[in-house]
Design a protein around this motif. Structure first.
Motif, PDB file in Angstrom:
ATOM      1  N   GLN A   1      16.133 -37.083 -10.373  1.00  0.00           N
ATOM      2  CA  GLN A   1      15.805 -36.527 -11.685  1.00  0.00           C
ATOM      3  C   GLN A   1      16.109 -37.516 -12.797  1.00  0.00           C
ATOM      4  O   GLN A   1      15.365 -37.607 -13.784  1.00  0.00           O
ATOM      5  N   ALA A   2      17.172 -38.291 -12.637  1.00  0.00           N
ATOM      6  CA  ALA A   2      17.509 -39.308 -13.633  1.00  0.00           C
ATOM      7  C   ALA A   2      16.433 -40.381 -13.712  1.00  0.00           C
ATOM      8  O   ALA A   2      16.216 -40.990 -14.770  1.00  0.00           O
ATOM      9  N   ALA A   3      15.746 -40.593 -12.582  1.00  0.00           N
ATOM     10  CA  ALA A   3      14.667 -41.581 -12.543  1.00  0.00           C
ATOM     11  C   ALA A   3      13.351 -41.017 -13.075  1.00  0.00           C
ATOM     12  O   ALA A   3      12.363 -41.742 -13.177  1.00  0.00           O
ATOM     13  N   GLY A   4      13.339 -39.716 -13.400  1.00  0.00           N
ATOM     14  CA  GLY A   4      12.146 -39.111 -13.989  1.00  0.00           C
ATOM     15  C   GLY A   4      11.400 -38.156 -13.083  1.00  0.00           C
ATOM     16  O   GLY A   4      10.306 -37.695 -13.425  1.00  0.00           O
ATOM     17  N   PHE A   5      11.986 -37.799 -11.929  1.00  0.00           N
ATOM     18  CA  PHE A   5      11.296 -36.895 -11.005  1.00  0.00           C
ATOM     19  C   PHE A   5      11.315 -35.464 -11.520  1.00  0.00           C
ATOM     20  O   PHE A   5      12.339 -34.966 -11.992  1.00  0.00           O
ATOM     21  N   GLU A   6      10.170 -34.779 -11.395  1.00  0.00           N
ATOM     22  CA  GLU A   6      10.060 -33.362 -11.725  1.00  0.00           C
ATOM     23  C   GLU A   6       9.173 -32.674 -10.697  1.00  0.00           C
ATOM     24  O   GLU A   6       8.176 -33.250 -10.247  1.00  0.00           O
ATOM     25  N   TYR A   7       9.524 -31.439 -10.347  1.00  0.00           N
ATOM     26  CA  TYR A   7       8.676 -30.650  -9.451  1.00  0.00           C
ATOM     27  C   TYR A   7       7.468 -30.096 -10.209  1.00  0.00           C
ATOM     28  O   TYR A   7       7.544 -29.866 -11.422  1.00  0.00           O
ATOM     29  N   PRO A   8       6.364 -29.855  -9.507  1.00  0.00           N
ATOM     30  CA  PRO A   8       5.233 -29.168 -10.137  1.00  0.00           C
ATOM     31  C   PRO A   8       5.649 -27.790 -10.648  1.00  0.00           C
ATOM     32  O   PRO A   8       6.561 -27.164 -10.105  1.00  0.00           O
TER      33      PRO A   8
END
Length: 490
Positions: A387-394
């Motif tokens: 998440q810190a790297a920018g990951f988000e779930y649909p």
């Protein structure tokens, strides 16, 4: 009448015994009429379900849904059926609604979801729905109130598997699920336990069972295997348990009970757990037909394993030691690695590659399976770093069915915020060279000539660690296609 649907599970429509539906069906035997329709066995799932709804006047449709191909198949089918048969109650269960129930319940064509194990609650759900009674108190149920607000009830505990009935194999065409593999000419799947006592934060099983575990006794598991041999001609069994080899005494007793059947078998285990198994137990398991054990090695780096909350006493030394032990007992280790992990995927990829080379020196027969880290909604360092790297779930089902998220769901996507083209190429090139130098034993279609050609062409690259631009191996792959166990199974 209740209809159960198993959506298409892969591009090849490879049939896999729908054990989750058989587990629910077992609770309905003698109580409710039901039918199982497998999308992998019919030309078109929508047509098959439409015809069955008209013929049977079924009032409940239950769909088991994994992310990836199953979700992409289930979503448009259920949308179309709800529009055509609005009176039919549509219920989703399985992996995807368990992890993403809130998203699923945003879809008007899904009336309810069950999260986690619903074997014990499902019968009561059916009775209440048909009687027009309130179902909102049932454990694991997801539902909408009059204002449309979604409610997700607490998941039920893992049931005692020994208190549940055997799978009703007569409800499906078993021959359609029998296949030839390196284990045996008639390989059949079974699930002999539920859950896993460990809580690795990259594993979705944690979200489903929260460290709970229930296993069939050795006696009962052996009795099921004997039934598969006697009634369905099984010559081999794949155990799809999340962790079959938890208790050594159970494994030893099971091995003793099935030795006379002369079958091959395979299952999931942990390196640190199985390293503790005595040589006597390993000898019994090998004598009983154990050919291969799948183990989540994940990484040879202790710090990475700690961030994964791998638990137990697993580290690089344990992985190498169990590989050597399995070499002595002639059982093949099949080890998976999660490669290219945040926060430093380049370093992680290089460390993993070097550890795999070390592992191959200890036991050249070790089968290596690669996965790209695909975050699951389990709190821990891995998810936080992603998440810190920018990951988000649909945020909706439609996005989940896009091609890139379908690949993500199968741990095949490298289109992730912490990855770049250089890392993707490095992993892909090493994978190609490694699998050519050491072709999988599970591919029964690969000829001796093909194996020799692949090994010979890849030998210099593997020895010199020059993995870039493996053009000749790409061309050779067209002549002798490589079977990828992580995608195709075996």
């Amino acid at each position: 009448m209740i209809l159960f649907y198993n959506p298409v599970s892969s591009a090849s429509k490879k049939p896999v015994l729908p054990m989750s539906l058989l587990a629910i069906g077992a609770m309905l035997e003698g109580v409710e009429e039901y039918r199982i329709i497998d999308g992998n066995l019919v030309p078109d799932g929508l047509t098959a379900l439409r015809e069955a709804l008209v013929e049977t006047k079924a009032d409940i449709l239950c769909v088991t849904v994994m992310p990836g191909p199953q979700l992409s198949n289930a979503s448009p089918i259920c949308r179309a059926l709800k529009a055509e048969f609005p009176q039919v109650t549509i219920l989703w269960g399985g992996y995807f609604p368990t992890l993403h129930g809130q998203i699923v319940m945003q879809e008007a064509y899904v009336d309810y979801v069950f999260r986690g194990h619903c074997e014990l609650a499902f019968g009561e759900f059916v009775a209440k729905v048909r009687a027009g009674e309130d179902v909102t108190g049932l454990p694991g149920l997801g539902w909408r109130d009059a204002e449309g607000k979604v409610h997700l009830n607490q998941k039920p505990p893992v049931p005692d598997i020994n208190a549940l009935p055997d799978f009703p194999y007569h409800r499906v065409d078993m021959d359609a699920y029998v296949r030839s593999s390196f284990l045996g000419s008639r390989t059949i799947a079974h699930h002999a336990s539920y859950g896993c006592p460990f809580q690795c934060n990259f594993c979705a099983v944690v979200h489903k069972v929260n460290g709970r575990y229930s296993a069939q006794t050795a006696e009962r598991t052996a009795a099921v295997v004997e039934k598969l041999v006697r009634e369905h001609g099984a010559t081999a069994v794949e155990f799809y348990d999340s962790n079959f080899f938890v208790h050594e005494a159970r494994c030893a007793e099971f091995a003793e009970r099935i030795t006379h059947l002369d079958i091959g078998w395979w299952g999931f285990g942990r390196a640190d757990t199985m390293l503790k198994f005595s040589d006597a137990t390993w000898a019994k398991m090998r004598k009983s037909g154990l050919k291969m054990v799948f183990m989540g090695a994940e990484s040879g780096d202790l710090e990475t394993l700690k961030r994964m909350n791998k638990g137990g006493k697993q580290d690089g030394n344990a992985i190498l030691a169990v590989a050597e032990k399995m070499r002595r007992h002639d059982v093949v280790p099949e080890m998976s690695f999660i490669i290219g992990n945040p926060p430093d995927p380049a370093k992680d990829a290089e460390n993993t590659i070097q550890f795999i080379r070390m592992l191959k020196k200890v036991n050249p027969a070790t089968e290596i399976v690669f996965y790209i880290y695909s975050p699951v909604p389990v709190e821990g360092a891995m998810l936080q770093e992603a998440q810190a790297a920018g990951f988000e779930y649909p945020k909706d089902v439609a996005t989940w069915t896009e091609a890139k998220w379908e690949k993500f769901a199968q741990h095949l996507s490298s289109n992730l915020p912490w990855m770049n083209d250089d890392i993707r190429r490095k992993i892909g090139n090493f994978q190609r060279v490694l699998h050519a130098r050491y072709p999988t034993m599970t591919d029964t279609r690969l000829t001796r000539t093909g194996r020799f050609a692949l090994r010979t062409m890849a030998a210099w690259r593997y020895k010199t660690q020059f993995y870039d631009f493996p053009i000749e191996l790409r061309l050779l792959d067209k002549v002798f296609p490589y079977q990828r166990p992580e995608i195709q199974g075996f």
